[in-house]
Design an enzyme around this catalytic site. Structure first.
Site, PDB file in Angstrom:
ATOM      1  N   GLY A 167     -24.781  82.584  12.672  1.00 44.14           N
ATOM      2  CA  GLY A 167     -23.886  81.866  13.577  1.00 44.14           C
ATOM      3  C   GLY A 167     -24.603  81.681  14.886  1.00 44.14           C
ATOM      4  O   GLY A 167     -24.760  82.637  15.634  1.00 44.14           O
ATOM      5  N   HIS A 168     -25.113  80.498  15.126  1.00 46.14           N
ATOM      6  CA  HIS A 168     -25.875  80.262  16.342  1.00 46.14           C
ATOM      7  C   HIS A 168     -25.010  79.515  17.356  1.00 46.14           C
ATOM      8  O   HIS A 168     -24.598  78.386  17.122  1.00 46.14           O
ATOM      9  CB  HIS A 168     -27.160  79.485  16.024  1.00 46.14           C
TER      10      HIS A 168
ATOM     11  N   ASP B  84     -27.913  88.348  16.127  1.00 46.10           N
ATOM     12  CA  ASP B  84     -27.063  88.079  17.295  1.00 46.10           C
ATOM     13  C   ASP B  84     -27.794  88.303  18.616  1.00 46.10           C
ATOM     14  O   ASP B  84     -27.183  88.681  19.617  1.00 46.10           O
ATOM     15  CB  ASP B  84     -25.785  88.947  17.272  1.00 46.10           C
TER      16      ASP B  84
ATOM     17  N   LYS C 136     -30.536  83.791  19.464  1.00 44.51           N
ATOM     18  CA  LYS C 136     -31.576  82.877  18.946  1.00 44.51           C
ATOM     19  C   LYS C 136     -31.183  81.420  19.106  1.00 44.51           C
ATOM     20  O   LYS C 136     -32.022  80.574  19.394  1.00 44.51           O
ATOM     21  CB  LYS C 136     -31.830  83.143  17.451  1.00 44.51           C
TER      22      LYS C 136
END
Ligand code: IMP
Length: 436
Positions: free
Chosen positions: A39-40, A12, A15
């Protein structure tokens, strides 16, 4: 020329945004480990997109996005993501022209998700606080050589044989160990066949694609998921994910040789967060509750995958230096310094005290890490500034410049990118890793 991006903390770190930016310079963008536990979050032209499995480069035209062998691949989630990208008109052509999935990647099946849930809820063993996406159980099957690979989804006979064996074994666990309802083979098999059929145009030998790309000196970006301290070998075991999140994982996870990547860029926030259970030396949830809540609120520190509130703490330079070393990082991207605007002071941890002894290295045992007392340096905070008007480092408050210098001096590598806000444009690119 080729760049690996890794999280330098517990995931987190932001990225998604950095990968999205660097994707404009790459031709191939590769996910090489983890799965849809990632989760991007990307914000482009004010529009938010969250990707869990498809490489963040997908939002750029003309890029090839690769899901390599090291990923554990949930085909249902994959198609949900494809469909939602199509529905929001985010793709620049047919999905199968932009995305390739390795035939060697292992598949996450319903029984993996169930097993993950059972392990979290029903065992007397340590709870990890996983994302319950079936990541660990899918990697377990890979290592015990019981896994189903993407290539198997295209071969009905082999698939049936492997699924029958897997379901038999899992049902034994569900029935006798966890006391939960068993799974049925037939619907899983039917669903796999359907998914396999739809997956056909996407399936490829990703390693070969990359080997050819590297031979022709095409720029490649390896997109890491999670963070260094969640690495199965080098993280805070057992409170880790089940893959190699460090830069070395990019090689085994995508089937390329040593030297395939020349730059390893670590992403770090200006503070630290962690989701799930496990030691976190600079956590301030109890000691500086109000500050933690303030950072969580301003920084929107809630999981992109599970929505869980992230635990908050100050920047841990001992851990960051460790990340520099185990990844062989050549540069840092510093994110979310804007979240700390208006703070009177900020703290950074520069050493640990363990049982009365001062140490400067990360201990390998989680039990030790949990007993650690951090030593802090207190640095002056920086005032409010308009993130949009920052054109160069010299436009930043001098205290933030000091903070950046302090980090660079401590860990021994330069900050090559500063993210000043969530949008693509709110970024200072100080060096281009593709030209280094
Ligand atoms: P798993 O990867 O779902 O097995 O979860 C193992 C640990 O990694 C848990 O503490 C999760 O919260 C953490 N984790 C997994 N993926 C991410 C991520 O993308 N960001 C932050 N933490 C993660």
């Amino acid at each position: 020329m080729n760049v690996v991006i890794v999280g330098a903390q517990w995931g987190d770190e932001g990225k998604g945004k950095v990968v999205d930016l660097y994707s404009s310079k790459a031709e191939y963008i590769v996910r090489y480990q983890g799965g849809n536990n990632a989760g991007h979050t990307l914000v482009v032209n004010g529009k938010k997109t969250v990707l869990h499995l498809i490489p963040s480069g997908i939002l750029h035209p003309g890029k090839i996005c690769l899901i390599a062998n090291g990923v554990v691949f949930d085909p249902t989630v994959f198609f949900q993501e494809v469909d939602s990208l199509v529905a929001s008109d985010a793709l620049h052509g047919p999905a199968h022209e932009a995305i390739r999935v390795s035939d060697r990647a292992h598949v996450i099946l319903p029984y993996h998700r169930m097993l993950d849930k059972c392990r979290e809820e029903k065992t007397s063993q340590t709870k990890i606080g996983t994302t319950v996406r079936g990541i660990g159980p899918a990697y377990e099957d890979k290592v015990t050589r019981r896994g189903i690979r993407v290539g198997d989804l295209l071969r009905p006979e082999i698939l049936k044989l492997k699924l029958t064996q897997a379901v038999e074994e899992k049902n034994c666990l569900f029935e006798h160990h966890f006391g939960t309802p068993k799974v049925e083979l037939a619907p899983i098999y039917e669903e796999c066949l359907k998914l396999g059929e739809r997956l056909k145009p996407f399936v490829a030998d990703v390693s070969q694609i990359l080997i050819q790309a590297l031979k022709h000196k095409r720029p490649v970006l390896f997109e890491g998921a999670q963070g260094t301290l969640l690495d199965i070998d080098h993280g805070t075991y057992p409170f880790v994910t089940s893959s190699n999140t460090v830069a070395g994982g990019a090689l085994t996870g995508s089937g390329v040789g040593l030297g395939a990547a020349t730059q390893a860029i670590g992403i770090t926030k200006a503070y630290t967060t962690r989701v799930g259970v496990g030691p976190f030396p600079t956590e301030i949830e109890v000691t500086e509750k109000e500050t933690a809540e303030k950072i969580r609120k301003i920084g929107a520190e809630f999981g992109a995958t599970t929505g869980r509130a992230r635990r908050v703490g100050w920047l841990d330079l001992v851990a960051l230096k460790y990340a520099v070393e185990v990844n062989g990082l050549t540069g840092l991207a510093l994110t979310k310094a804007d979240v700390l605007r208006g703070f009177d002071f900020v703290k950074v941890c520069t050493a640990y005290s363990l049982g009365g002894t001062t140490i400067y290295e990360m201990p390998s045992r989680s039990e030790d890490l949990a007993r650690i007392e951090p030593f802090y340096e207190v640095l002056p905070g920086w005032h409010e500034y308009d993130t949009n008007s920052v054109q160069g480092v010299e436009d930043l408050p001098v205290e933030l410049q000091t903070y950046m210098k302090f980090i660079e001096n401590f860990v021994g590598i330069p900050i090559i990118l500063l993210s000043t806000g969530p949008g693509r444009e709110e970024t200072l690119q100080l060096q281009d890793p593709f030209s280094l």
